[in-house]
Enzyme design. Sequence first.
Site, PDB file in Angstrom:
ATOM      1  N   ARG A 196       0.829  -1.207   0.000  1.00 28.50           N
ATOM      2  CA  ARG A 196       0.000   0.000   0.000  1.00 28.50           C
ATOM      3  C   ARG A 196       0.869   1.266   0.000  1.00 28.50           C
ATOM      4  O   ARG A 196       0.418   2.339  -0.392  1.00 28.50           O
ATOM      5  CB  ARG A 196      -0.897  -0.034   1.241  1.00 28.50           C
ATOM      6  CG  ARG A 196      -1.906   1.054   1.316  1.00 28.50           C
ATOM      7  CD  ARG A 196      -2.919   0.801   2.390  1.00 28.50           C
ATOM      8  NE  ARG A 196      -2.305   0.450   3.654  1.00 28.50           N
ATOM      9  CZ  ARG A 196      -2.955  -0.077   4.693  1.00 28.50           C
ATOM     10  NH1 ARG A 196      -4.227  -0.323   4.611  1.00 28.50           N
ATOM     11  NH2 ARG A 196      -2.339  -0.364   5.812  1.00 28.50           N
ATOM     12  N   LEU A 233      -0.300   3.088  -4.971  1.00 28.41           N
ATOM     13  CA  LEU A 233      -1.100   4.310  -5.121  1.00 28.41           C
ATOM     14  C   LEU A 233      -0.322   5.574  -4.777  1.00 28.41           C
ATOM     15  O   LEU A 233      -0.483   6.594  -5.459  1.00 28.41           O
ATOM     16  CB  LEU A 233      -2.399   4.183  -4.338  1.00 28.41           C
ATOM     17  CG  LEU A 233      -3.297   3.145  -5.034  1.00 28.41           C
ATOM     18  CD1 LEU A 233      -4.273   2.525  -4.086  1.00 28.41           C
ATOM     19  CD2 LEU A 233      -4.009   3.748  -6.218  1.00 28.41           C
ATOM     20  N   VAL A 249      -9.782   2.131  -3.912  1.00 24.43           N
ATOM     21  CA  VAL A 249      -9.117   0.831  -3.758  1.00 24.43           C
ATOM     22  C   VAL A 249      -8.065   0.832  -2.637  1.00 24.43           C
ATOM     23  O   VAL A 249      -7.703   1.875  -2.127  1.00 24.43           O
ATOM     24  CB  VAL A 249      -8.459   0.378  -5.090  1.00 24.43           C
ATOM     25  CG1 VAL A 249      -9.513   0.225  -6.168  1.00 24.43           C
ATOM     26  CG2 VAL A 249      -7.396   1.371  -5.535  1.00 24.43           C
ATOM     27  N   GLU A 250      -7.607  -0.371  -2.291  1.00 21.39           N
ATOM     28  CA  GLU A 250      -6.598  -0.600  -1.238  1.00 21.39           C
ATOM     29  C   GLU A 250      -6.962   0.115   0.061  1.00 21.39           C
ATOM     30  O   GLU A 250      -6.135   0.771   0.684  1.00 21.39           O
ATOM     31  CB  GLU A 250      -5.196  -0.206  -1.726  1.00 21.39           C
ATOM     32  CG  GLU A 250      -4.732  -1.111  -2.855  1.00 21.39           C
ATOM     33  CD  GLU A 250      -3.224  -1.222  -3.010  1.00 21.39           C
ATOM     34  OE1 GLU A 250      -2.482  -0.533  -2.303  1.00 21.39           O
ATOM     35  OE2 GLU A 250      -2.807  -2.037  -3.845  1.00 21.39           O
ATOM     36  N   GLY A 251      -8.234   0.006   0.458  1.00 22.97           N
ATOM     37  CA  GLY A 251      -8.709   0.675   1.659  1.00 22.97           C
ATOM     38  C   GLY A 251      -9.341   1.993   1.258  1.00 22.97           C
ATOM     39  O   GLY A 251      -8.621   2.981   1.027  1.00 22.97           O
TER      40      GLY A 251
END
Length: 838
Positions: A379, A383, A501-503
């Site tokens: 993470r 991003l 996305v990704e949380g």
Amino acid sequence: MSTALWIVAVLVGLTVLAYVNASGRTWGVGIAVALAAAWLFHALPTALTLVLIVAFVVLAIPLSIPSLRRKLISDGVLSLYRKVMPPMSQTEREALEAGTVWWDGELFSGRPDWSRLLSTPMPTLSDEEQRFVDEETEALCAMTSDWEASAVHRDLTATAWQFMKDKGFFGMIIPKEYGGLGFSAYAHSQVITKLSTRSGTAAVTVMVPNSLGPGELLVHYGTDAQKQYYLPRLATGLEIPCFALTNPYAGSDAAAIPDFAYVCYGEHEGKRVLGLSVTWDKRYITLAPVATLLGLAFRVFDPDKLLGDKEELGITCALVPTTHPGVTIGRRHMPLNWVFQNGPTSGKDVFIPMDWVIGGQPMLGKGWRMLMESLAAGRGISLPSSNTGLAMLTARAVGGYARVRTQFKVPVGKFEGVEEPLARMGGNLYMMDATRRLTTAAIDLGERPSVLSAIAKYHITERARQSINDGMDVIAGKGIMMGPSNFLGGAYMQHPVAITVEGANILTRSLIIFGQGAIRCHPYLLKEMNATRDPDREAASIAFDDALFGHVRFTISSLARTLVTGLTGSHFVRVPDNVAPETRRYYQQLTRFSAALAFLSDVSAGTLGGALKRKEKLSARLGDILSLLYLCSATLRRYESEGCQQADAPLMHWAIWDAMFKAQSAFEGVVSNFPNRVIAILARRIVFPLGRPYVVPSDHLGHQVASLLLEPSATRDRLTAGMFIGKDDDDPVGLIERALDAAIAAEPIQAKVRLAIKEGRLSAKHAPGTPFDVLSEHAFEAGVISAEEARALVTHHGLVARVIAVDDFDRDLGASLLLPAIEALRRQTAPMRQRVAA
Ligand SMILES: Cc1cc2nc3c(=O)[nH]c(=O)nc-3n(C[C@H](O)[C@H](O)[C@H](O)COP(=O)(O)OP(=O)(O)OC[C@H]3O[C@@H](n4cnc5c(N)ncnc54)[C@H](O)[C@@H]3O)c2cc1C
């Protein structure tokens, strides 16, 4: 000795002990010395002194004998803790415990060791990595275009796909021994950053196989056989992976996936083997439509107890070839008109052998921990890198455009109103890139910084959103009209994907950053929580006692440090000698905020207990403070590591002032919303004893930052280092670069022409607004400018005309050509509606 003098001396002494977080023994000695002084110098009435001495002895004896202290105090508090602590599920615990604590621990300590930050080596690229960024990544950028991908091919071209496979883009994180590129986190990040400045589709397509998914999971948890077989195939693109966790009923709450598997015997390659019968329904899965290897997460049950006594084994990850009978790869989703491959997958009672579980049978039920561990590092790369890239594209191209585009005879970037968003773009980008680099530095040092990666994900994507919005405002109509010459509209449409996305960002801010940060980074909280769960009562009592008294001293120390640094403006906080003088005060102020964060966190946890988890607005603001401290740390580290470039200083100053002001507002938001009003008033007095000192970055500073985006310079190059600037004649960003140079060359010549008109040396027969290419001829004939200058005006005019042009299409935007396709698309969406209705 007078009483007043004694009281002052005692207060100063106690404050010093608290400030330095003295040990229990030192506290005891300090108080004993104070009482002895009172006795010897008659500072207090004798009777009162005697009462104080007796009280001290009565308290000191049990406090200094650990077994007595536990019996009288800690064990009681421990039982209370056990009752009030909210229960924690296994998945919650695994999520909390994933990853490592690094600089976030220092920020939570109230006394960050700045020399530790300053000695963190900043990452660099090896020769091989640099070549890959300069050559292969540059080439991939040149062969992709979001416009063509979305409007024409609805995919990357076959050539681009093949190039990515052949050059190893899908194997950046796979070690060399398995045929991968074995790149550092920083190199991986540089590639994604660069791709994002050109093509979001290419960036996502490369990002996914290199982040949480089959490759990453195999490298860390795969069996030897799995690694030997799959890693070389993934590295060379023989396998295209995807990873499917999200279910229609479990998005943010991914640990609640209802997808399941039963342990059973079944047929595989003609043999009866032990395995799993899996049922799943997943959606939003990136690369699923083209994947050959499906990473799958599901819960495993063993109702027939074939493996032991446990019936529910927990979340498990497996690798399933998409050609396996029963695997359905659904039709494509269309994420906001951004055409990277994404779609659903499902399967019902699909039998897979046990050795398809990642890590084999021993890893049954360990899937959630594996995912959380991988996310802790990943993470921090994908991003943050792609969004830094988007912000680079915005700052460079919009800055250039704002100089080239004139209105009211002035480049629009020079209007004060436009300077504001330009300053945000520059200052934010400096801080975003600093954060990306520091986070990848931590990962390359072997950390898996779960809290810092969540901070980087949230804050970099939010700032990218701000930059793109600002950029769209500045370029106005140019950004609205889609087509190949619109360099920002695609990013604007795509950006919500990064937020989701990704949380998803709201969840990450409200629940994860402080929720996980407070527990992981606080020096005592996790120890206390672990003690409450320890079934060995004696061990629990000893551990809890140790943590509890450490915690009490820590809270008193944070209070003293917050108050003292607040009252003294933090002027006396020690800072390493080697920092740049212009940054010295920032280190001191950040130390003050770090102490205040530690203090307020303890006050919040102490007054709200388990309810703090539900008070998401408070938790989010405390998380903002921790995050902004991290972002400021990264910014200062960047400034020092780049040699304290004076030309870059406005960017650094703007970013820090903006962040400090935001942190101050977050403090205010916390204290003014404490449910207990008395505590709210006291906390405000302690955190801001002399009022709120920080203001927004000044207009003058904003002007300096905005100016840096409006002309070529080493600072502008450093700010956007590594971005792709197309060399093709019609590349919209490359065109802006050329027009910018031409505009700067033309401005003094235009001034000469204007002056000549004003002074009557050049006929003013032309209407106002006559283009300079027309005026240039007359100006040359009148001897106002040279032939070379006239040519410069013409060149400039031609380039500006191309930069400000927007695309146009047939009256029906090609609909008549597309009508059959539109009808087909309408028919294509019918099955989903029918499915849901059924
Ligand atoms: C383009 C795209 C690609 C994706 N790729 C993949 C992939 O490859 N593999 C995969 O498995 N998944 C993938 N996902 C799924 C992605 O991870 C989920 O969309 C994400 O987890 C959010 O789930 P949701 O969309 O169902 O939102 P929901 O869970 O419905 O959330 C809705 C809102 O509520 C907020 N929220 C939820 N819980 C809380 C809380 N406790 N506190 C505060 N706010 C909360 C969220 O922040 C969000 O704003 C992808 C999604 C998209 C859009």
